[in-house]
Design a protein around this motif. Structure first.
Motif, PDB file in Angstrom:
ATOM      1  N   GLY A  51      43.580  38.560  29.477  1.00 17.98           N
ATOM      2  CA  GLY A  51      43.659  39.022  30.876  1.00 17.98           C
ATOM      3  C   GLY A  51      42.850  38.579  31.759  1.00 17.98           C
ATOM      4  N   MET A  52      42.143  37.446  31.631  1.00 20.87           N
ATOM      5  CA  MET A  52      41.172  36.677  32.488  1.00 20.87           C
ATOM      6  C   MET A  52      41.374  35.570  33.310  1.00 20.87           C
ATOM      7  SD  MET A  52      37.822  37.187  29.918  1.00 20.87           S
ATOM      8  CE  MET A  52      36.451  37.543  30.861  1.00 20.87           C
ATOM      9  N   LEU A  53      42.682  34.843  33.109  1.00 17.82           N
ATOM     10  CA  LEU A  53      42.899  33.709  33.576  1.00 17.82           C
ATOM     11  C   LEU A  53      44.566  33.901  33.447  1.00 17.82           C
ATOM     12  CD1 LEU A  53      41.229  30.855  32.135  1.00 17.82           C
ATOM     13  CD2 LEU A  53      40.842  31.552  34.423  1.00 17.82           C
ATOM     14  N   ARG A  54      45.034  33.450  34.788  1.00 21.74           N
ATOM     15  CA  ARG A  54      46.704  33.555  34.916  1.00 21.74           C
ATOM     16  C   ARG A  54      47.147  32.152  35.260  1.00 21.74           C
ATOM     17  NH1 ARG A  54      48.457  38.116  37.881  1.00 21.74           N
ATOM     18  NH2 ARG A  54      48.306  39.276  35.989  1.00 21.74           N
ATOM     19  N   PRO A  55      48.042  31.486  34.732  1.00 23.70           N
ATOM     20  CA  PRO A  55      48.304  30.019  35.382  1.00 23.70           C
ATOM     21  C   PRO A  55      49.519  30.298  36.285  1.00 23.70           C
ATOM     22  CG  PRO A  55      49.378  30.390  33.290  1.00 23.70           C
ATOM     23  CD  PRO A  55      48.473  31.524  33.425  1.00 23.70           C
ATOM     24  N   VAL A  56      49.336  29.645  37.320  1.00 20.59           N
ATOM     25  CA  VAL A  56      50.257  29.711  38.459  1.00 20.59           C
ATOM     26  C   VAL A  56      50.854  28.199  38.668  1.00 20.59           C
ATOM     27  CG1 VAL A  56      50.583  30.274  40.873  1.00 20.59           C
ATOM     28  CG2 VAL A  56      49.061  31.511  39.654  1.00 20.59           C
ATOM     29  N   ARG A  57      52.166  28.228  38.539  1.00 19.15           N
ATOM     30  CA  ARG A  57      52.631  26.875  38.825  1.00 19.15           C
ATOM     31  C   ARG A  57      52.263  26.064  39.992  1.00 19.15           C
ATOM     32  NH1 ARG A  57      59.027  25.763  37.089  1.00 19.15           N
ATOM     33  NH2 ARG A  57      58.850  23.289  37.091  1.00 19.15           N
ATOM     34  N   ARG A  58      52.091  24.808  40.015  1.00 18.65           N
ATOM     35  CA  ARG A  58      51.550  24.073  41.076  1.00 18.65           C
ATOM     36  C   ARG A  58      50.255  24.333  41.715  1.00 18.65           C
ATOM     37  NH1 ARG A  58      57.244  24.671  42.123  1.00 18.65           N
ATOM     38  NH2 ARG A  58      58.406  22.751  41.424  1.00 18.65           N
ATOM     39  N   VAL A  59      49.729  25.502  41.410  1.00 17.93           N
ATOM     40  CA  VAL A  59      48.571  25.910  41.859  1.00 17.93           C
ATOM     41  C   VAL A  59      47.337  25.548  40.973  1.00 17.93           C
ATOM     42  CG1 VAL A  59      46.857  27.962  42.739  1.00 17.93           C
ATOM     43  CG2 VAL A  59      49.605  27.627  43.136  1.00 17.93           C
ATOM     44  N   GLY A  60      47.204  26.182  39.517  1.00 18.76           N
ATOM     45  CA  GLY A  60      46.166  25.932  38.473  1.00 18.76           C
ATOM     46  C   GLY A  60      45.983  27.362  37.914  1.00 18.76           C
ATOM     47  N   LEU A  61      44.732  27.495  37.535  1.00 19.07           N
ATOM     48  CA  LEU A  61      44.399  28.698  36.740  1.00 19.07           C
ATOM     49  C   LEU A  61      43.707  29.659  37.663  1.00 19.07           C
ATOM     50  CD1 LEU A  61      43.168  26.836  33.719  1.00 19.07           C
ATOM     51  CD2 LEU A  61      45.302  28.246  33.808  1.00 19.07           C
ATOM     52  N   VAL A  62      44.312  31.011  37.883  1.00 16.97           N
ATOM     53  CA  VAL A  62      43.815  31.687  38.549  1.00 16.97           C
ATOM     54  C   VAL A  62      42.882  32.736  38.147  1.00 16.97           C
ATOM     55  CG1 VAL A  62      44.343  33.637  40.527  1.00 16.97           C
ATOM     56  CG2 VAL A  62      45.580  31.806  40.404  1.00 16.97           C
ATOM     57  N   VAL A  63      41.748  33.052  38.589  1.00 17.00           N
ATOM     58  CA  VAL A  63      40.678  33.892  37.639  1.00 17.00           C
ATOM     59  C   VAL A  63      40.986  35.428  38.073  1.00 17.00           C
ATOM     60  CG1 VAL A  63      38.372  34.787  37.517  1.00 17.00           C
ATOM     61  CG2 VAL A  63      38.679  32.417  37.579  1.00 17.00           C
ATOM     62  N   LEU A  64      41.276  36.521  37.184  1.00 16.80           N
ATOM     63  CA  LEU A  64      41.641  37.647  37.266  1.00 16.80           C
ATOM     64  C   LEU A  64      40.426  38.695  37.580  1.00 16.80           C
ATOM     65  CD1 LEU A  64      44.909  37.840  34.978  1.00 16.80           C
ATOM     66  CD2 LEU A  64      44.767  37.077  37.477  1.00 16.80           C
ATOM     67  N   ALA A  65      40.723  40.060  38.180  1.00 19.17           N
ATOM     68  CA  ALA A  65      39.896  40.952  38.351  1.00 19.17           C
ATOM     69  C   ALA A  65      39.613  41.685  37.119  1.00 19.17           C
ATOM     70  CB  ALA A  65      40.134  41.715  39.649  1.00 19.17           C
ATOM     71  N   MET A  66      38.516  42.261  37.027  1.00 18.51           N
ATOM     72  CA  MET A  66      37.971  42.934  35.606  1.00 18.51           C
ATOM     73  C   MET A  66      39.088  43.983  35.478  1.00 18.51           C
ATOM     74  SD  MET A  66      34.501  44.957  34.874  1.00 18.51           S
ATOM     75  CE  MET A  66      34.822  46.480  35.992  1.00 18.51           C
ATOM     76  N   ASP A  67      39.959  44.605  36.288  1.00 14.26           N
ATOM     77  CA  ASP A  67      40.812  45.668  35.956  1.00 14.26           C
ATOM     78  C   ASP A  67      42.062  45.105  35.172  1.00 14.26           C
ATOM     79  OD1 ASP A  67      41.999  44.397  38.019  1.00 14.26           O
ATOM     80  OD2 ASP A  67      42.293  46.298  39.094  1.00 14.26           O
ATOM     81  N   GLU A  68      42.214  43.559  35.030  1.00 10.71           N
ATOM     82  CA  GLU A  68      43.131  42.964  34.184  1.00 10.71           C
ATOM     83  C   GLU A  68      42.569  42.718  32.882  1.00 10.71           C
ATOM     84  OE1 GLU A  68      46.388  42.296  35.122  1.00 10.71           O
ATOM     85  OE2 GLU A  68      46.277  42.612  37.326  1.00 10.71           O
ATOM     86  N   TRP A  69      41.336  42.873  32.633  1.00  5.34           N
ATOM     87  CA  TRP A  69      40.762  42.226  31.449  1.00  5.34           C
ATOM     88  C   TRP A  69      41.077  43.058  30.134  1.00  5.34           C
ATOM     89  CZ3 TRP A  69      35.060  41.271  33.287  1.00  5.34           C
ATOM     90  CH2 TRP A  69      35.056  40.438  34.344  1.00  5.34           C
TER      91      TRP A  69
END
Length: 246
Positions: free
Chosen positions: A64-82
């Motif tokens: 839950g620390m990274l999320r791939p977003v198409r045509r954008v890249g890898l988004v770093v997620l906030a701690m409440d997602e980890w």
């Protein structure tokens, strides 16, 4: 990491080092929530193959620390997602934010372990109760000898055995977290070379109460153990604020 070939062993080392580096950077806030990371930038920056980067990204996604977003890249997620109770996340936080991590985990121990000890006293098979007593004896022996490494091994095994002895699968699953807590405390130099005699006796009391099926006594003795740990370490996090900070 630059210039390293990717044989089987080296590939694993590259994977683990890149995983740990990115994980620690996220935990420490060097890669803040909302930051965009490009897989190609990771490949070039760490001189590894894209296949290694993809493996690492899959692990960090699962945590839950990274999320791939198409045509954008890898988004770093906030701690409440980890996945905050995953051993990797605990280890990274213990390295990068030890005060807050130790406080949170110790408070969790205070809430969980006495109840687990009470259940163990009610439901532990005879062989499990005997093993818990053997581990208490091993803790006393290694503790009195000042053998920190062997004491830690016995301490972790004791608490894992208690968590698993009550037949509650969720308490049993907490055993890896306990291992990280105790290892982190020792690694941070917060465990004395010679454990306090009271703490050693309380472990015996837990074991004896489980063997005698005395649930209330087991809970009381375990509470003394975790409450003492809380008290001994409270100075570490005395100035640490609560709230959404890492």
């Amino acid at each position: 990491m630059t210039g390293q070939t990717e044989g089987p062993m080296n590939r694993r080392n590259l994977h683990e080092r890149l995983r740990d580096q990115i994980g620690q950077d996220i935990v420490a806030g060097r890669l803040a929530a909302g930051t965009i990371i490009k897989a190609e930038d990771l490949r070039a920056g760490y001189d590894v193959s894209l296949s290694v980067v993809r493996e690492v990204v899959r692990v960090l996604e699962s945590l839950g620390m990274l999320r791939p977003v198409r045509r954008v890249g890898l988004v770093v997620l906030a701690m409440d997602e980890w996945m905050l109770l995953d051993p990797l996340v605990i280890r990274w936080r213990m390295t990068q934010a030890p005060a807050r991590q130790l406080r949170s985990l110790t408070e969790l121990r205070v809430a969980i372990e006495p109840e687990a000890a009470g259940l163990a006293a009610q439901h532990a098979p005879a062989e499990a109760a005997e093993e818990i007593m053997r581990l208490a004896a091993r803790m006393r022996s290694t503790g009195r000898n000042g053998d920190v490494e062997s004491f830690l091994e016995a301490d972790v095994a004791f608490h894992r055995a208690v968590l698993g002895a009550g037949g509650n699968e969720l308490f049993a699953a907490f055993d890896t977290v306990i291992g990280e807590i105790l290892a982190g405390r020792t690694g941070a130099g917060l465990m004395p070379q010679y454990p306090h005699p009271d703490a050693l006796q309380w472990h015996f009391d837990v074991a004896d109460a489980i063997g005698r099926q005395q649930s209330g006594r087991a809970k009381e003795a375990m509470y003394k153990i975790v409450a003492k740990a809380d008290d001994e370490m409270s100075g570490v996090w005395a100035d640490e604020p609560r709230g959404p900070r890492r």
